[in-house]
Motif scaffolding. Sequence first.
Motif, mmCIF file in Angstrom:
data_model
loop_
_atom_site.group_PDB
_atom_site.id
_atom_site.type_symbol
_atom_site.label_atom_id
_atom_site.label_comp_id
_atom_site.label_asym_id
_atom_site.label_seq_id
_atom_site.Cartn_x
_atom_site.Cartn_y
_atom_site.Cartn_z
ATOM 1 N N LYS A 207 0.834 -1.225 0.138
ATOM 2 C CA LYS A 207 -0.010 0.005 -0.035
ATOM 3 C C LYS A 207 0.703 1.043 0.116
ATOM 4 N N ILE A 208 2.061 1.119 0.518
ATOM 5 C CA ILE A 208 3.173 2.245 0.635
ATOM 6 C C ILE A 208 3.964 2.118 -0.512
ATOM 7 N N LYS B 46 -0.030 4.863 -5.745
ATOM 8 C CA LYS B 46 0.052 5.633 -7.107
ATOM 9 C C LYS B 46 0.016 6.998 -6.961
ATOM 10 N N THR B 47 -0.294 7.768 -5.705
ATOM 11 C CA THR B 47 -0.423 9.358 -5.815
ATOM 12 C C THR B 47 0.926 9.658 -5.416
ATOM 13 N N ASP B 48 1.366 10.887 -5.958
ATOM 14 C CA ASP B 48 2.714 11.784 -5.511
ATOM 15 C C ASP B 48 2.827 11.699 -4.059
ATOM 16 N N GLY C 97 10.708 4.162 0.577
ATOM 17 C CA GLY C 97 11.025 3.042 -0.150
ATOM 18 C C GLY C 97 10.249 3.039 -1.334
ATOM 19 N N ARG C 98 9.961 4.285 -1.932
ATOM 20 C CA ARG C 98 9.284 4.145 -3.566
ATOM 21 C C ARG C 98 10.344 4.730 -4.327
ATOM 22 N N LYS D 222 8.328 9.392 -12.996
ATOM 23 C CA LYS D 222 7.259 8.598 -12.910
ATOM 24 C C LYS D 222 7.550 7.475 -11.808
ATOM 25 N N LEU D 223 6.519 7.173 -10.905
ATOM 26 C CA LEU D 223 6.433 6.327 -9.884
ATOM 27 C C LEU D 223 6.358 4.744 -10.606
ATOM 28 N N VAL D 224 7.292 4.012 -10.097
ATOM 29 C CA VAL D 224 7.536 2.833 -10.637
ATOM 30 C C VAL D 224 7.020 1.487 -9.632
#
Length: 204
Positions: A57-58, A62-64, A101-102, A108-110
């Motif tokens: 979930k973390i 998907k949100t910035d 940990g993102r 772009k988020l991966v």
Amino acid sequence: MEDEIKELLNKGLEEETEVKNYNGRIYTLYELRASANNFKANDSKTCREKLKKKYSKIYNCKTDVIPVELLREVYGINENNEVWKNLDEFRNKDYSVSSYGRIKHFGKLVKQEEHKELSGYLYMVSYLNEDTKFTGNTSIEVYKFISAGFYNENYKVYEQKHEYDIHHINNNGYDCRPDNLIPLTPREHSKVHGFLVSTDKERT
């Protein structure tokens, strides 16, 4: 014989007493040995599935900006203090890594996933907000990217011949926050996981 091995292992933990993580917190090797028992590779599949679902979930948010309610649910954190660091040590540069940990690639988020189901080792597979396969570094574990961003300047944690192993403090591979990662020498890492190293064996 088993008692003798335990005695040697504990003696080894006493010899190298302190290591430090990126924000200056000091751990003893004995403390790391104890925390490494929080999660085990042989825990039941159901337990590991629940663990993965919770932490994803973390790391796959998907949100910035991660909603505070998610941070509270997963980490018990009541405010979002996510820190991003640029990372250019790898091929296909323009990576940034976060204190939760993102990972971003070209902004772009991966999405992170495992190569092997419930192995606990995350890799990058696709972009979160679009149907596009990620074509960057897919063979390097997420925790190595995170540690390179937060530790590499001081520890050289990612090189072809790296000087340090990266240890998950609570032994949970789905928790790749830098707070949960710490550089250890291979000798220290073996001791934390309960293995005799050559110098210990010579004493027997």
